[in-house]
Design an enzyme around this catalytic site. Structure first.
Site, PDB file in Angstrom:
ATOM      1  N   LYS A 119      -7.064   0.589  -2.657  1.00 43.89           N
ATOM      2  CA  LYS A 119      -7.983   0.976  -1.594  1.00 43.89           C
ATOM      3  C   LYS A 119      -8.756   2.214  -2.040  1.00 43.89           C
ATOM      4  O   LYS A 119      -8.172   3.127  -2.646  1.00 43.89           O
ATOM      5  CB  LYS A 119      -7.184   1.252  -0.326  1.00 43.89           C
ATOM      6  CG  LYS A 119      -8.003   1.571   0.919  1.00 43.89           C
ATOM      7  CD  LYS A 119      -7.053   1.719   2.100  1.00 43.89           C
ATOM      8  CE  LYS A 119      -7.764   2.056   3.399  1.00 43.89           C
ATOM      9  NZ  LYS A 119      -6.806   2.194   4.521  1.00 43.89           N
ATOM     10  N   SER A 200      -7.675  -0.583   8.317  1.00 41.76           N
ATOM     11  CA  SER A 200      -8.830  -0.169   7.539  1.00 41.76           C
ATOM     12  C   SER A 200      -8.727  -0.625   6.091  1.00 41.76           C
ATOM     13  O   SER A 200      -9.673  -0.506   5.338  1.00 41.76           O
ATOM     14  CB  SER A 200      -8.965   1.352   7.588  1.00 41.76           C
ATOM     15  OG  SER A 200      -7.900   1.980   6.898  1.00 41.76           O
ATOM     16  N   SER A 224      -2.980  -0.045   9.499  1.00 38.91           N
ATOM     17  CA  SER A 224      -3.978  -0.447   8.514  1.00 38.91           C
ATOM     18  C   SER A 224      -3.434  -1.048   7.226  1.00 38.91           C
ATOM     19  O   SER A 224      -4.208  -1.388   6.349  1.00 38.91           O
ATOM     20  CB  SER A 224      -4.896   0.726   8.176  1.00 38.91           C
ATOM     21  OG  SER A 224      -5.890   0.817   9.169  1.00 38.91           O
TER      22      SER A 224
END
Length: 545
Positions: A119, A200, A224
């Site tokens: 990420k 997210s 997330s």
């Protein structure tokens, strides 16, 4: 349109450098409308890839090349799910180094040269920035790896690149569009392209489902890792907070933030966690897995957390039958109410105070080329670049957080103590002890709704109780439990602090008995239930940080 890849070299250019060929499409070539047939290698799970690498059936360089080709074909062209934000220009070179070490008879680690995606809020010393999805951090080239990245590399992993995310890990506005960032645009769900990826860690979930790497890493403050994993039909594990170092990660909350693995199998997640974990109690999570671990286990079923979305209860009940067949005893838990007055407001108070303090500390440590050195600077940057950064939603969370006094505020100290007590001794620990159970299970989230790439999220009634584990900082695993109208859903396993190995093993036993993971079909739409947008009964809005 913002360019997805910030590096000078695209996947195609890296492949050309590696192979000595020109990969520029001919003028008369057309973009494929459907994904190409998967290679044998990219179709394999992480544990299977580690085995074939160790056996010498494939090299790490070959595997990196195969994934770069798949990213080019599926992420950038074809279905264009837009999950990968940047490619590591040194990935081929790093793979060759692993191959050379293996050829020399050296031990290369549990991850054996497999490519992983991170990420894009996780620092690496590679020639790619850590942007958190914001143009304000476009020049944020870290000089050192985050500790979790050190662990992955030490275990033999190749950092293939970074994935798109909800900008600032979905902590910029209450009315956000999950999976959207100013740098990367909007990520799509590879199962059903018009459905949510959830925030997210949207890019990590979508990339894993589409098999663009052997494994991915997400981060979670409140949902997330779990939500995008279940919504994209993969395994996701949020470890006990502190087991994986928070250093080198763009922060939200010092009490809740953690990184965790997102993979196609529980064993793959255990392999990655073994490499990433450095905190107290870290162990070999792979050796702890057992396909008989559920035998004799008492499981608390959080029945109150199952929404009325059509198909959810039936799918969850089918998963419970598998748990029973594996020897578990099910204990129904029909209700739970927080004993902390104004719990929601206090939990929010904790986040905004910690966000200001931790983000300012992170920004102060970024390279001089990063001009935004404080949260106040980011607010001004977004206002100056409103056409791009504020085109879909605002920055109300930024402004609320910036107005606080940080973690020195007495309101924060009181709220922090209350929410931890409410989710620990008066929350998950209370449920475990009062019902005499070893683990708690629930759905992992709702059926993913339709996402409109130009509008904020609209969510259905929520399923699951992951917020308890998130705020408490306790371990939480999601494992695929099937699909509803081709949209994936997952089952959650939650426990107390330090129970990570057990939770993974319980999920592994369920996974091996059920095998409910579905590969993505890249469908344009689905008949699965979804909330009306702007109807008389507006769906609950839920932001996952």
């Amino acid at each position: 349109m913002i360019r997805k890849h910030l590096t000078a070299l695209s996947a195609a250019a890296i492949l050309a450098a590696a192979c000595g060929t020109d990969t520029t499409p001919a003028a008369d070539e057309t973009t494929p409308e459907t994904p190409p047939v998967m290679t044998d290698y990219t179709a394999l799970t992480l544990p299977e890839l580690a085995e074939v690498l160790e056996a010498g059936n494939v090299t790490s360089e070959m595997l990196v090349t195969a994934y770069l080709q798949r990213i080019e074909a599926i992420d950038e062209n074809g279905p264009a799910i837009n999950a990968v934000l940047s490619i590591n220009p040194d990935a081929i070179e790093q793979a060759r180094a692993i191959d050379a070490r293996r050829a020399a008879g050296e031990e290369v680690g549990i991850l054996a040269g497999v490519p992983v995606l991170l990420k894009d809020n996780i620092d690496t010393a590679d020639n790619i920035p850590t942007t958190a999805g914001s143009l304000a951090l476009a020049q944020n080239y870290a000089e050192v790896d985050a500790p979790l990245v050190e662990g992955l590399r030490g275990a033999g992993a190749i950092i293939l690149g970074k994935t798109n995310l909800s900008e600032w890990a979905n902590f910029r506005s209450n009315g956000s569009l999950s999976g959207w960032s100013g740098v990367g645009g909007h990520t799509r769900n590879p199962h059903v392209l018009n459905r949510q990826t959830c925030g997210s860690s949207a890019g990590s979930g979508a990339a894993m489902a589409a098999m663009l790497a052997a494994g991915t890493v997400g981060t979670e403050t409140n949902g997330s890792i779990i939500c995008p994993s279940q919504g994209n039909g993969v395994v996701g594990f949020k470890p006990t907070v502190g087991l994986v170092s928070q250093a080198g990660i763009v922060p939200i909350s010092s009490s809740q933030d953690t990184a965790g693995p997102m993979t196609r199998t529980v064993e793959g997640a255990a392999m990655m966690l073994t490499a990433m974990a450095t905190g107290e109690g870290a162990t070999d999570y792979v050796s702890a897995l057992s396909d008989t671990s559920l035998e004799g286990v008492r499981i608390g079923v959080l029945r109150y957390s199952v929404s009325d979305q059509p198909g959810m209860a039936d799918t969850f009940n089918a998963a419970l039958e598998v748990l029973e067949a594996q020897g578990a005893e099910l204990v129904e838990i029909e209700a739970f109410e927080s004993q902390i007055e104004n719990f929601g407001q206090k939990a929010f108070t904790v986040l905004v105070h910690e966000f200001k303090t931790t983000l300012n500390e992170y920004l102060e440590g970024t390279p001089e080329a990063v001009e935004s050195r404080r949260l106040t600077d980011l607010i001004a940057f977004n206002e100056a670049n409103a056409e791009t950064e504020l085109s879909i939603f605002g920055q109300d969370l930024f402004t609320i957080a910036d107005a606080t006094n940080g973690i020195e505020d007495e309101a924060y100290v009181t709220a922090s103590a209350d929410v931890l007590r409410g989710t620990r001794e008066l929350g998950l620990d209370l449920l475990l002890s009062d019902y005499g159970v070893d683990v708690l299970v629930s759905p992992s989230g709702p059926i993913m709704p339709v996402a409109v790439p130009t509008e904020p999220d609209v969510w259905p009634s929520w399923s699951g109780a992951g917020g308890l584990a998130a705020v408490a900082g306790y371990p939480h695993l999601t494992v695929p439990m099937g699909t509803i109208g081709d949209v994936p859903v997952g089952i959650s396993f939650m426990g107390t602090a330090g129970q990570d190995a057990q939770i993974l093993s319980f999920g592994y036993d369920y996974e091996q008995a059920s095998m409910m993971r579905a590969d993505p079909q890249f469908l344009e739409s689905s008949d699965a239930p979804t909330p009306d947008r702007g109807g008389e009964e507006e769906a609950e809005e839920a932001g996952e940080e």
